[in-house]
Design an enzyme around this catalytic site. Structure first.
Site, PDB file in Angstrom:
ATOM      1  N   ASP A   1       0.833  -1.208   0.000  1.00 40.96           N
ATOM      2  CA  ASP A   1       0.000   0.000   0.000  1.00 40.96           C
ATOM      3  C   ASP A   1       0.866   1.255   0.000  1.00 40.96           C
ATOM      4  O   ASP A   1       2.045   1.239   0.386  1.00 40.96           O
ATOM      5  CB  ASP A   1      -0.962   0.018   1.189  1.00 40.96           C
ATOM      6  CG  ASP A   1      -0.256   0.020   2.545  1.00 40.96           C
ATOM      7  OD1 ASP A   1       0.736  -0.728   2.696  1.00 40.96           O
ATOM      8  OD2 ASP A   1      -0.689   0.761   3.450  1.00 40.96           O
TER       9      ASP A   1
ATOM     10  N   GLU B   1       0.034  -1.342   5.631  1.00 42.66           N
ATOM     11  CA  GLU B   1       1.114  -0.943   6.533  1.00 42.66           C
ATOM     12  C   GLU B   1       0.987   0.523   6.898  1.00 42.66           C
ATOM     13  O   GLU B   1       1.247   0.921   8.047  1.00 42.66           O
ATOM     14  CB  GLU B   1       2.467  -1.213   5.870  1.00 42.66           C
ATOM     15  CG  GLU B   1       3.676  -0.982   6.774  1.00 42.66           C
ATOM     16  CD  GLU B   1       4.228   0.434   6.741  1.00 42.66           C
ATOM     17  OE1 GLU B   1       5.102   0.751   7.567  1.00 42.66           O
ATOM     18  OE2 GLU B   1       3.773   1.240   5.897  1.00 42.66           O
TER      19      GLU B   1
END
Length: 384
Positions: A72, A134
């Site tokens: 991400d 994350e």
């Protein structure tokens, strides 16, 4: 097969902002590895809108080395980009695009290295671990680590490829993010003493946070390896009130603790909650019994402090050609790997100076240097 730059172009083209699904990218990686006859395990979130990926190259019956990265990226909303954020742009020896530094550049290098790992018999496995979410609290990797913990062989080492300009990093701070909701009692501002001003009591709590943060600067609590060398506390978001002539009944603020590895960040929350219960709430309830102060966690991850004398540190020094170990102020998933007994280091191409910013980039030189590091790793894990 594609080189790291070509793979980076593919990865950047997937908008994997944390609020979006990462499945298109994960499926691309799965298909890429399938062409190399490498099976992948996908670990989905509950809604099956996102997934972690875990793949093993080489033997699966012995400890190996995990190459880990998150898929991400942070949003580009409102940032003044001069290049298309989800299209790789090469200019003056730099590769621009969201996630190039943080941290799709590393993932691209790992994928580009896969054929080299597979070109010769391996004496130990190389494992690829890709996570989601994350950037919003190291959320996805937790399910991946449950999966890893159930395997019969624990990895020897995990290399988290966050951007460190390929300097081996053995330590980072832990983080705790909390929310505090203060509920008072509204009234006309002309009769303010009859109400319980939630904003004013929230401000008192925020002031106490500041005093706690100041105490954490005590030299006895500092670690000179870090910048700043002390644990920090800060309030980042606050909201409350409806109108100036109404005593506000509600106020909310979010705060975070960035703690040195030797400190438990939850200690700050415990101290603030004790102060709220013993010093603030009794005064609020003396005016209105329904007043309340509530704390709730938003996210947390542990710090990392890998021993410089450990085998993991010696190996990364060998691969990097340097034992100039560093620390970073930002957090990673490394502390979570370390917490389940997997020695972890942080080492990846690019610099966090470019991460999260408009016109994020990784230099071609850094990408090529990471390719070379992984070539040395391939030689290390190959059969003698």
């Amino acid at each position: 097969m594609m080189n790291s730059q070509a793979l980076l172009g593919k990865l950047v083209a997937f908008d994997t902002t944390s609020r979006e699904s990462n499945l298109a990218l994960i499926e691309f990686v799965r298909d890429y590895l399938a062409e190399l006859k490498v099976p992948c395990e996908l670990i989905f979130n509950e809604a099956r809108t996102k997934a972690n990926l875990f793949a093993t190259l080489g033997p699966d019956d012995r400890p190996g080395i995990v190459l880990s990265g998150h898929t991400d990226v942070v949003p580009v909303d409102g940032q003044p980009w001069t290049t298309p954020p989800f299209q790789l742009t090469e200019k003056d020896g730099r590769l621009y695009g969201r996630g190039t530094a943080d941290m799709k550049g590393y993932i691209a290098c790992v994928l580009a290295a896969a054929p080299r790992f597979l070109a010769q018999p391996l004496r130990m496995p190389v494992q690829i671990a890709l996570s989601y979410d994350e950037e919003v609290g190291c959320l996805g990797v937790r399910d991946l680590l449950v999966h890893l913990g159930q395997r019969p062989q624990k990895p020897l080492l995990c290399i988290i490829g966050e951007p460190t300009e390929l300097r081996p990093v053995l330590g980072h701070k832990g983080k705790l993010a909390m929310r505090c909701d203060v509920h008072g009692a509204a009234c006309h501002s002309a009769y303010a003493p009859e109400g319980v001003n939630a904003i004013e009591y929230a401000a008192e709590l925020i002031g106490e946070l500041g005093r706690i943060g100041h105490r954490l600067r005590d030299p006895a609590l500092c670690d000179p390896r870090f910048n700043p060398p002390f644990s920090t506390v800060q309030t980042g978001v606050i909201s409350g009130g409806k109108a100036l002539n109404i005593v506000p009944a509600d106020c909310r603020f979010d705060f975070e603790v960035r703690a040195l590895p030797a400190m438990a960040p939850g200690d700050v929350a415990v101290e603030l909650e004790r102060y709220a219960q013993e010093q603030v709430l009794p005064r609020m309830r003396a005016v209105n019994a329904s007043s309340d102060i509530r704390f709730s966690p938003l996210s947390a991850y542990p710090g990392l402090a890998t021993d410089a004398g450990s085998e993991a540190a010696k190996l990364i020094a060998q691969l990097c050609g340097s034992d100039d170990f560093g620390t970073v102020a930002f957090g990673t998933e490394g502390g979570l790997f370390d917490a389940i007994g997997i020695p972890t280091v942080v080492c990846g191409p690019g610099s966090m100076d470019q991460g999260h910013k408009p016109d994020e980039f990784v230099s071609l030189a850094q990408l090529q240097a990471c390719d070379a590091l992984l070539e040395r790793l391939a030689d290390y894990v190959a059969m003698p």
